[in-house]
Write a protein that holds these residues in place. Structure first.
Motif, short mmCIF file in Angstrom:
data_model
loop_
_atom_site.label_atom_id
_atom_site.label_comp_id
_atom_site.label_asym_id
_atom_site.label_seq_id
_atom_site.Cartn_x
_atom_site.Cartn_y
_atom_site.Cartn_z
N SER A 199 0.80 -1.21 0.00
CA SER A 199 0.00 0.00 0.00
C SER A 199 0.84 1.27 0.00
O SER A 199 0.40 2.30 -0.45
N ARG A 200 2.04 1.21 0.51
CA ARG A 200 2.86 2.42 0.54
C ARG A 200 4.12 2.22 -0.30
O ARG A 200 4.84 1.25 -0.13
N PRO A 201 4.39 3.13 -1.23
CA PRO A 201 5.60 3.00 -2.04
C PRO A 201 6.84 3.32 -1.22
O PRO A 201 6.82 4.18 -0.34
N ARG A 202 7.89 2.61 -1.49
CA ARG A 202 9.14 2.84 -0.77
C ARG A 202 9.99 3.84 -1.51
O ARG A 202 10.15 3.77 -2.71
N ARG A 203 10.52 4.82 -0.78
CA ARG A 203 11.42 5.81 -1.37
C ARG A 203 12.83 5.48 -0.95
O ARG A 203 13.10 5.21 0.20
N ARG A 204 13.71 5.51 -1.92
CA ARG A 204 15.12 5.26 -1.62
C ARG A 204 15.77 6.57 -1.25
O ARG A 204 15.67 7.56 -1.96
N ARG A 205 16.42 6.58 -0.10
CA ARG A 205 17.13 7.78 0.33
C ARG A 205 18.46 7.84 -0.42
O ARG A 205 19.13 6.84 -0.59
N PRO A 206 18.85 9.01 -0.88
CA PRO A 206 20.13 9.13 -1.60
C PRO A 206 21.30 8.86 -0.66
O PRO A 206 21.25 9.18 0.52
N LEU A 207 22.32 8.25 -1.21
CA LEU A 207 23.53 7.99 -0.44
C LEU A 207 24.27 9.30 -0.19
O LEU A 207 24.07 10.29 -0.90
N ALA A 208 25.14 9.32 0.79
CA ALA A 208 25.89 10.54 1.12
C ALA A 208 26.75 10.99 -0.06
O ALA A 208 26.92 12.18 -0.30
N ALA A 209 27.26 10.04 -0.82
CA ALA A 209 28.12 10.39 -1.96
C ALA A 209 27.32 11.01 -3.11
O ALA A 209 27.87 11.69 -3.96
N GLU A 210 26.00 10.78 -3.13
CA GLU A 210 25.16 11.30 -4.19
C GLU A 210 24.63 12.70 -3.87
O GLU A 210 23.98 13.31 -4.69
N THR A 211 24.85 13.18 -2.68
CA THR A 211 24.32 14.48 -2.28
C THR A 211 25.44 15.43 -1.93
O THR A 211 26.52 15.03 -1.52
N GLY A 212 25.18 16.71 -2.11
CA GLY A 212 26.14 17.73 -1.68
C GLY A 212 25.95 18.02 -0.20
O GLY A 212 25.14 17.39 0.48
N GLU A 213 26.68 18.97 0.30
CA GLU A 213 26.55 19.31 1.72
C GLU A 213 25.18 19.89 2.04
O GLU A 213 24.68 19.74 3.14
N SER A 214 24.56 20.53 1.07
CA SER A 214 23.25 21.11 1.31
C SER A 214 22.14 20.08 1.20
O SER A 214 20.98 20.39 1.45
N GLY A 215 22.48 18.86 0.82
CA GLY A 215 21.48 17.82 0.68
C GLY A 215 20.89 17.70 -0.70
O GLY A 215 20.03 16.88 -0.94
N GLU A 216 21.36 18.55 -1.65
CA GLU A 216 20.85 18.48 -3.01
C GLU A 216 21.51 17.32 -3.74
O GLU A 216 22.67 16.97 -3.50
N ARG A 217 20.77 16.76 -4.64
CA ARG A 217 21.32 15.65 -5.44
C ARG A 217 22.32 16.20 -6.45
O ARG A 217 22.06 17.20 -7.09
N LEU A 218 23.45 15.53 -6.58
CA LEU A 218 24.48 15.96 -7.51
C LEU A 218 24.21 15.46 -8.93
O LEU A 218 24.48 16.12 -9.90
N HIS A 219 23.65 14.26 -9.03
CA HIS A 219 23.31 13.69 -10.33
C HIS A 219 22.16 12.73 -10.14
O HIS A 219 21.91 12.24 -9.07
N SER A 220 21.45 12.48 -11.22
CA SER A 220 20.34 11.55 -11.11
C SER A 220 20.80 10.17 -11.61
O SER A 220 21.52 10.10 -12.61
N PRO A 221 20.37 9.11 -10.93
CA PRO A 221 20.83 7.76 -11.32
C PRO A 221 20.25 7.27 -12.60
O PRO A 221 19.32 7.58 -13.13
#
Length: 59
Positions: A37-59
Motif C-alpha cells: 500500500s505504501r511506495p518505498r522511497r530510496r534515500r540518496p547515499l551521502a556520496a550522491e548528495t552535496g553538503e546542502s542535501g541536493e542531489r548531484l546527479h540523477s541515477p
C-alpha cells in the motif's frame, strides 16, 4: 494408554498447532498488504548528495 487427561492434552496441542498456523498466515498477509500500500522511497547515499542535501546527479 494414559487415559482421558492425556487425550485431552494431545487434542489441545493439536488445536494449538493449528491456531499458530492460522495466526501466522494472518500476520503474513497483514504485512504483505501493508508493504504494497505504501511506495518505498530510496534515500540518496551521502556520496550522491552535496553538503546542502541536493542531489548531484540523477541515477
Amino acid at each position: 494408554m494414559f487415559g482421558l487427561p492425556y487425550r485431552l492434552f494431545i487434542s489441545g496441542m493439536g488445536l494449538l498447532i493449528a491456531l499458530l498456523a492460522v495466526t501466522g498466515l494472518l500476520i503474513w498477509l497483514k504485512k504483505r498488504r501493508a508493504g504494497k500500500s505504501r511506495p518505498r522511497r530510496r534515500r540518496p547515499l551521502a556520496a550522491e548528495t552535496g553538503e546542502s542535501g541536493e542531489r548531484l546527479h540523477s541515477p
